[in-house]
Design a protein around this motif. Structure first.
Motif, PDB file in Angstrom:
ATOM      1  N   ARG A   1       0.995  -1.188   0.204  1.00  0.00           N
ATOM      2  CA  ARG A   1      -0.053  -0.053  -0.038  1.00  0.00           C
ATOM      3  C   ARG A   1       1.024   1.256  -0.225  1.00  0.00           C
ATOM      4  NH1 ARG A   1      -1.694   3.709   3.319  1.00  0.00           N
ATOM      5  NH2 ARG A   1      -0.706   2.659   5.216  1.00  0.00           N
ATOM      6  N   ARG A   2       1.913   1.290   0.846  1.00  0.00           N
ATOM      7  CA  ARG A   2       2.787   2.154   0.892  1.00  0.00           C
ATOM      8  C   ARG A   2       3.575   2.582  -0.477  1.00  0.00           C
ATOM      9  NH1 ARG A   2       4.866   3.284   6.994  1.00  0.00           N
ATOM     10  NH2 ARG A   2       2.999   3.439   7.901  1.00  0.00           N
ATOM     11  N   ALA A   3       3.938   1.454  -0.905  1.00  0.00           N
ATOM     12  CA  ALA A   3       4.928   1.531  -2.242  1.00  0.00           C
ATOM     13  C   ALA A   3       3.715   2.176  -3.175  1.00  0.00           C
ATOM     14  CB  ALA A   3       5.067   0.151  -2.782  1.00  0.00           C
ATOM     15  N   GLU A   4       2.564   1.875  -3.150  1.00  0.00           N
ATOM     16  CA  GLU A   4       1.679   2.268  -4.127  1.00  0.00           C
ATOM     17  C   GLU A   4       1.448   3.567  -4.128  1.00  0.00           C
ATOM     18  OE1 GLU A   4      -0.676   2.526  -7.547  1.00  0.00           O
ATOM     19  OE2 GLU A   4       0.589   0.958  -7.064  1.00  0.00           O
ATOM     20  N   GLU A   5       1.228   4.311  -2.931  1.00  0.00           N
ATOM     21  CA  GLU A   5       1.036   5.704  -2.666  1.00  0.00           C
ATOM     22  C   GLU A   5       2.289   6.266  -2.960  1.00  0.00           C
ATOM     23  OE1 GLU A   5       0.633   5.846   1.495  1.00  0.00           O
ATOM     24  OE2 GLU A   5      -1.742   5.354   1.621  1.00  0.00           O
ATOM     25  N   MET A   6       3.536   5.872  -2.762  1.00  0.00           N
ATOM     26  CA  MET A   6       4.886   6.573  -3.235  1.00  0.00           C
ATOM     27  C   MET A   6       4.881   6.755  -4.595  1.00  0.00           C
ATOM     28  SD  MET A   6       7.555   7.907  -2.130  1.00  0.00           S
ATOM     29  CE  MET A   6       7.810   7.376  -0.616  1.00  0.00           C
TER      30      MET A   6
ATOM     31  N   LEU B   1       5.137   9.855  -6.795  1.00  0.00           N
ATOM     32  CA  LEU B   1       6.323  10.182  -7.709  1.00  0.00           C
ATOM     33  C   LEU B   1       5.662  10.625  -9.047  1.00  0.00           C
ATOM     34  CD1 LEU B   1       8.645   7.510  -6.935  1.00  0.00           C
ATOM     35  CD2 LEU B   1       9.051   9.903  -6.417  1.00  0.00           C
ATOM     36  N   GLU B   2       4.694   9.873  -9.561  1.00  0.00           N
ATOM     37  CA  GLU B   2       4.002  10.151 -10.607  1.00  0.00           C
ATOM     38  C   GLU B   2       3.581  11.472 -10.899  1.00  0.00           C
ATOM     39  OE1 GLU B   2       1.186   7.136 -11.851  1.00  0.00           O
ATOM     40  OE2 GLU B   2       2.658   5.763 -12.239  1.00  0.00           O
ATOM     41  N   GLU B   3       2.700  12.134  -9.865  1.00  0.00           N
ATOM     42  CA  GLU B   3       2.241  13.456  -9.708  1.00  0.00           C
ATOM     43  C   GLU B   3       3.205  14.352  -9.775  1.00  0.00           C
ATOM     44  OE1 GLU B   3      -0.235  13.131  -6.308  1.00  0.00           O
ATOM     45  OE2 GLU B   3      -1.681  11.884  -7.229  1.00  0.00           O
ATOM     46  N   SER B   4       4.371  14.024  -8.782  1.00  0.00           N
ATOM     47  CA  SER B   4       5.444  14.958  -8.812  1.00  0.00           C
ATOM     48  C   SER B   4       6.115  15.098 -10.165  1.00  0.00           C
ATOM     49  CB  SER B   4       6.492  14.654  -7.882  1.00  0.00           C
ATOM     50  OG  SER B   4       6.152  14.404  -6.648  1.00  0.00           O
ATOM     51  N   ARG B   5       6.131  13.996 -11.044  1.00  0.00           N
ATOM     52  CA  ARG B   5       6.890  14.033 -12.042  1.00  0.00           C
ATOM     53  C   ARG B   5       6.158  14.831 -13.304  1.00  0.00           C
ATOM     54  NH1 ARG B   5       7.227   9.401 -16.529  1.00  0.00           N
ATOM     55  NH2 ARG B   5       8.590  10.260 -18.058  1.00  0.00           N
ATOM     56  N   ALA B   6       4.934  14.670 -13.303  1.00  0.00           N
ATOM     57  CA  ALA B   6       3.963  15.516 -14.173  1.00  0.00           C
ATOM     58  C   ALA B   6       4.090  16.869 -13.802  1.00  0.00           C
ATOM     59  CB  ALA B   6       2.399  14.936 -14.015  1.00  0.00           C
ATOM     60  N   GLN B   7       4.095  17.086 -12.492  1.00  0.00           N
ATOM     61  CA  GLN B   7       4.168  18.803 -12.160  1.00  0.00           C
ATOM     62  C   GLN B   7       5.289  19.267 -12.578  1.00  0.00           C
ATOM     63  OE1 GLN B   7       3.654  18.715  -8.011  1.00  0.00           O
ATOM     64  NE2 GLN B   7       1.399  18.605  -8.004  1.00  0.00           N
TER      65      GLN B   7
END
Length: 126
Positions: free
Chosen positions: A85-90, A94-100
């Motif tokens: 669960r924590r890995a999925e959240e991470m 990371l995907e959101e941060s990359r997109a930003q």
């Protein structure tokens, strides 16, 4: 871990108790004023009783070990699920941060809106 240590202490106590009971029974029978045949019969009876007690203790210990293993497996599965669960959240973060970051870079590159095919410092072509 405390449960494991107390179980180990109990097992050691129980083993010592049974050993002491066995030695005491043998000594008492050997020094009792009885005939050899009667002493052998009593030793055999005591041996059967002690064997039965040892089998019962072994069965109880086996049950306790099985219960401890099931509990350990359950806890390991819970920990693995939490880690997933924590890995999925991470991963999502990371995907959101990359997109930003990509969006910010695109905005930084295109901030002074340059016309296609020219540099931003050049004027209109004649």
């Amino acid at each position: 871990m405390a449960a494991r240590e107390s179980g180990g202490e109990f097992g050691a106590f129980l083993a010592g108790f049974l050993t002491g009971a066995l030695v005491g029974a043998v000594v008492a029978l050997l020094f009792a004023p009885r005939s050899g045949e009667e002493t052998r019969r009593l030793l055999q009876e005591r041996g059967i009783e002690l064997k039965s007690q040892a089998e019962e203790v072994a069965s109880q210990t086996r049950s306790q070990i099985e219960a401890a293993l099931l509990e350990a497996r359950r806890r390991a599965e819970e920990a693995a699920a939490e880690a997933r669960r924590r890995a999925e959240e991470m991963r999502k973060w990371l995907e959101e941060s990359r997109a930003q970051m990509e969006q910010m870079l695109a905005q930084a590159r295109g901030a002074p809106s340059a016309p296609a095919g020219g540099s931003p410092t050049e004027g209109p072509s004649a």
